[in-house]
Design an enzyme around this catalytic site. Structure first.
Site, mmCIF file in Angstrom:
data_model
loop_
_atom_site.group_PDB
_atom_site.id
_atom_site.type_symbol
_atom_site.label_atom_id
_atom_site.label_comp_id
_atom_site.label_asym_id
_atom_site.label_seq_id
_atom_site.Cartn_x
_atom_site.Cartn_y
_atom_site.Cartn_z
ATOM 1 N N TYR A 53 0.662 -1.219 0.024
ATOM 2 C CA TYR A 53 0.076 -0.128 0.177
ATOM 3 C C TYR A 53 0.860 1.215 -0.018
ATOM 4 C CZ TYR A 53 -4.204 -2.765 1.038
ATOM 5 O OH TYR A 53 -5.366 -3.470 1.170
ATOM 6 N N SER A 238 -13.923 -3.909 0.660
ATOM 7 C CA SER A 238 -14.736 -3.341 -0.470
ATOM 8 C C SER A 238 -16.115 -3.543 -0.142
ATOM 9 C CB SER A 238 -14.330 -3.952 -1.959
ATOM 10 O OG SER A 238 -14.666 -3.127 -2.848
ATOM 11 N N LEU A 240 -18.183 -1.265 0.132
ATOM 12 C CA LEU A 240 -18.872 -0.119 -0.783
ATOM 13 C C LEU A 240 -18.624 -0.323 -2.291
ATOM 14 C CD1 LEU A 240 -18.732 2.912 1.665
ATOM 15 C CD2 LEU A 240 -20.697 1.285 1.202
ATOM 16 N N GLY A 243 -16.792 2.471 -3.750
ATOM 17 C CA GLY A 243 -17.421 3.923 -3.860
ATOM 18 C C GLY A 243 -18.654 3.631 -4.594
ATOM 19 N N LEU A 245 -21.233 1.779 -4.364
ATOM 20 C CA LEU A 245 -22.432 1.615 -3.252
ATOM 21 C C LEU A 245 -22.596 2.921 -2.630
ATOM 22 C CD1 LEU A 245 -22.323 -2.092 -2.715
ATOM 23 C CD2 LEU A 245 -23.948 -0.832 -3.881
ATOM 24 N N GLY A 247 -23.411 5.488 -4.534
ATOM 25 C CA GLY A 247 -24.400 5.796 -5.414
ATOM 26 C C GLY A 247 -23.873 7.046 -6.341
ATOM 27 N N LYS A 248 -22.697 7.471 -5.921
ATOM 28 C CA LYS A 248 -22.039 8.716 -6.614
ATOM 29 C C LYS A 248 -21.738 8.354 -8.154
ATOM 30 C CE LYS A 248 -17.308 7.606 -4.691
ATOM 31 N NZ LYS A 248 -16.448 8.137 -3.514
#
Length: 350
Positions: A53, A238, A240, A243, A245, A247-248
């Site tokens: 990372y 993960s 979401l 990202g 999920l 909605g963006k």
């Protein structure tokens, strides 16, 4: 905040874990320390990172995430709490051509490479031990990161499971790591690691870190059974879906979000039915006066095989909303509606 036992280990992890893969790329060291301080103040005791990372990985930034966490851990007021924290990191597997990380990229999980990786992580993290050490992805040929088909023609040199476990046993014996986990693993891998450990009296894996979310529930069948029978917990990453999920991405998204900054990253979430399924999940969340983020995280947290849901955020507003999801419960009616969408759009982002 609730705490759950991690597999067969003696670790009790917070139901929300703080993921850190943006530290050093999208987040500064000041951002990282602010997030870490806030997270533990909310009862989070579990921090997840990796030697490669931040992501996307490259030679210039590799190791910065662990370094940022290490500088935070070295502060006297945090150092005195070290025994209360669960620090998890990972060693890379073979096949990603990260020669800038270590010269010997062919046998990534050789004894020498593992020993070096652990020592390097300990140095960057400024700690004497790692609570959970994970194999970031299998050393062998497997479909992963959005691939779904096993291809025997891609077979490659690998270090045997027994050899890997023998090295991890050495590290546990000397106290450098406490427990062992896997990541991006398959049902066969869970069983092979578990059975080899039993047969050879070697350390048993206690966790698996795989993607799991409303649009990727591939864990529900074979992996769930393997983990149940071998007493292995899921650390869901993960949750979401990078990202999606939130909605963006349904409409035009901001230019500074991860999928626009790194367009070749997270291809599994760009498949054909992702937007349609996400739109329907948004409607369910709205019906229950929830944000899609809250519902998506609450769903993952509610699954019986999940010990901890790994959240990540690039700003404090996101982090607060993610952590606040612990106050949301998925009831039977909501679950029925979620499963109805799942039946129509079955795992659109495996």
């Amino acid at each position: 905040m609730e705490y759950k036992r991690l597999g067969s280990s003696d670790l009790w992890v917070s139901e929300i874990a703080l993921g850190t893969m943006t530290y050093g790329q999208q987040n500064t060291i000041a951002d990282a320390h602010a997030q870490l301080d806030f997270a533990i103040a909310q009862g989070i005791n579990f921090i997840d990172t990796a030697e490669m990372y931040p992501v996307p990985p490259n030679a210039k930034t590799q190791g910065l995430t662990e370094q940022y966490i290490g500088e935070w851990l070295a502060q006297p007021h945090i150092k005195s709490q070290r025994q209360k924290l669960i620090i998890a990191t990972k060693v890379i597997g073979t096949g990603r051509n990260y020669k800038w990380l270590r010269d010997d990229s062919i046998a990534a999980l050789s004894r020498n490479n593992i020993l070096q990786a652990v020592d390097d992580s300990l140095k960057r993290l400024q700690t004497d031990y790692i609570d959970l050490y994970q194999i970031h992805w299998p050393d062998r040929n497997v479909p992963m990161f959005g691939q779904v088909d096993f291809d025997p023609s891609q077979e490659r040199q690998m270090v045997s499971v027994a050899e890997q476990l023998e090295t991890f046993a050495e590290l546990i014996q000397v106290g450098k790591i406490r427990n062992l986990g896997v990541s991006n693993e398959t049902s066969w891998g869970i069983c092979e690691f578990s059975h080899t450990a039993k047969a050879m009296n070697l350390p048993k894996i206690v966790s698996i870190q795989n993607a799991y979310n409303l649009i990727n529930r591939t864990f529900d069948s074979h992996l769930a059974e393997a983990c149940y029978r071998e007493d292995v917990s899921l650390l869901a990453y993960s949750p979401l879906a990078f990202g999606y999920l939130s909605g963006k991405y349904i409409h035009k998204s901001p230019t500074d979000v991860r999928m626009n900054l790194f367009p070749n990253f997270g291809q599994r979430y760009k498949k054909v039915n992702v937007k349609a399924a996400t739109t329907e999940y948004m409607a369910i969340a709205k019906k229950y006066n929830l944000s899609l983020v809250q519902m998506a995280l609450a769903f993952v947290r509610s699954r019986w095989f999940v010990a901890s849901t790994i959240i990540g955020a690039t700003n404090m507003e996101q982090l607060k909303e993610n952590i606040d999801s612990v106050n949301v419960q998925v009831n039977d009616e909501m679950l029925s509606e979620i499963n109805s969408v799942h039946a129509r759009y079955f795992n659109p982002a495996p």
